[in-house]
Design an enzyme around this catalytic site. Sequence first.
Site, PDB file in Angstrom:
ATOM      1  NE  ARG A  15      -1.952  -1.728   3.570  1.00  0.00           N
ATOM      2  CZ  ARG A  15      -2.355  -1.914   4.827  1.00  0.00           C
ATOM      3  NH1 ARG A  15      -3.555  -1.503   5.196  1.00  0.00           N
ATOM      4  NH2 ARG A  15      -1.564  -2.500   5.714  1.00  0.00           N
ATOM      5  CE  LYS A  75       0.965  -2.356   9.387  1.00  0.00           C
ATOM      6  NZ  LYS A  75      -0.273  -2.612  10.182  1.00  0.00           N
ATOM      7  CE1 TYR A  94      -5.201   2.293  10.424  1.00  0.00           C
ATOM      8  CE2 TYR A  94      -4.200   1.902   8.279  1.00  0.00           C
ATOM      9  CZ  TYR A  94      -5.319   2.141   9.054  1.00  0.00           C
ATOM     10  OH  TYR A  94      -6.557   2.229   8.464  1.00  0.00           O
ATOM     11  CG  HIS A  96      -1.640  -1.340  14.994  1.00  0.00           C
ATOM     12  ND1 HIS A  96      -2.950  -1.431  15.386  1.00  0.00           N
ATOM     13  CD2 HIS A  96      -1.666  -1.160  13.641  1.00  0.00           C
ATOM     14  CE1 HIS A  96      -3.749  -1.323  14.323  1.00  0.00           C
ATOM     15  NE2 HIS A  96      -2.996  -1.148  13.265  1.00  0.00           N
ATOM     16  CD  GLU A 118      -3.137   2.536  15.500  1.00  0.00           C
ATOM     17  OE1 GLU A 118      -2.205   2.402  16.314  1.00  0.00           O
ATOM     18  OE2 GLU A 118      -2.975   2.999  14.353  1.00  0.00           O
ATOM     19  CG  ASP A 270      -2.158  -4.917  12.503  1.00  0.00           C
ATOM     20  OD1 ASP A 270      -1.020  -5.342  12.274  1.00  0.00           O
ATOM     21  OD2 ASP A 270      -2.917  -4.515  11.607  1.00  0.00           O
TER      22      ASP A 270
END
Length: 361
Positions: A15, A75, A94, A96, A118, A270
Site C-alpha cells: 500500500r 504502517k 498506523y 499499533h 487507529e 496488529d
Amino acid sequence: MRVGVVRETKTDENRVALTPSGVHALVEDGHEVLVEIGAGTGSHITEDEYAAAGATIRDSAAEVWGESDLIVKVKEPQESEFEYLRDRLVLFTYLHLAAYPKVAEALAASGTTALAYETVQMPDRSLPLLAPMSEVAGRMSVQVGARFLEKYQGGRGILLGGVPGVEPATVLVIGAGMAGSNAVQMAAGLGADVHVFDLNPKPLRHLDQIYRGQVKTKVANHLDIREAAEHADLVIGAVLLPGAKAPRVLTRADIAGMRPGSVVVDISIDQGGCFETSRETKHSDPTYVVDGVVHYAVGNIPGAVPRTSTFALTNSTMPYVRLLANNGVTKAMEIRTELGGGLNTRGGEIVHPAVIEALSA
C-alpha cells in the site's frame, strides 16, 4: 509545509499513503509533496501519475524523511527507518504501539510527534481511520479462511457454502464491530452457517435485523465461545480495544479442542492477537499449524489487495492530512477534536493513556 510519502518497508506491504488525487489536493492547498520513487508501485500508481498531480519525486527514502515536515505512511516505522525519526517531525500512520514496543521507544526517544490512524476516535467511539481497513480485513478474512479450508492448503477440505444436499461450513466470528460485521456479511453471502459473538448486544441486534435469523447472534462469554469453536470450521477473531492489546478470546487449550484442519484467522494480530496461539505472519508465509489447527495471522491483511486498500484508506485519511498540513498539529486537534485521540507520542513521551497502560503491563 513539506509532506512526504515514502515507500513502505514492512515485509509484503504494497500500500501507499497518498494517491495522486491526494497529492493534487495538497499542492492546491499550497504545500509541497515529496514522493519516494517506487512508493506507489505496489498499488500500480506510477511516478508519472504522481508528477502529473504536482509531486516532486525523490530518489531515496532518506531524502523524503529528511526534507519533510509531515510524513504520511501506512504502517509503523520499521527498525531500518528508526534513524530517520527526529524532533520536529510529524508522523501520521498506523502505529499499533501496544504490539510494537520497540517502535514506541524509538518514537519517544527521537521526539517525533506521532499520530496513529487507529486511535483517532469520534465522540460515538467509532474509529474513522481504522474503519476502511477493518472493512477490507473483515472481508479478506473470509476469503483467506475459505482458501485455507481446502485440503491442499492444510484444511478440512470443506467448501464454505456447501452444495445442495451437503451442509456448509460453520463460521464463528468473534467481535461484531467493523471488521467482524464485514466478515459476517461475506460469510453469510457465501452461504456459510454463521455465528457471531460480541460483548455488546447493540451490534448483535443490528446484525439480527439485517439477516433476520440467517446469522446466529450471541452475547460473548468464554464458555460459549469455546464450545462454539469446538464445532466451527473457521473462526475469525475481530476484537479491538483502541490503543490497547487485544483481549484473548481463545486459549491454547481451546485451540487444542478444535477439530483438526479447522482454520483460525486473527484480524486482531496488529494489536497483539486475540488467540493465545497467535504469532504474526506475513503474506509470503501466512500460515502455521498448532494442534492441528491452521492459523492465519498476517499483520497487514489489507496489503493483499493494495490498490483497493490504498484508495479506501486515503478516502478517509485525506481530510485529516490536509488539516494537519494546513494548520499544524495543535490547531488541527482543536478544529477536529477526535484527532487528539490519535496523538500517541509527543515531546519525547508516550502520551496516549491506553498505549501507556498496554506497554506498562
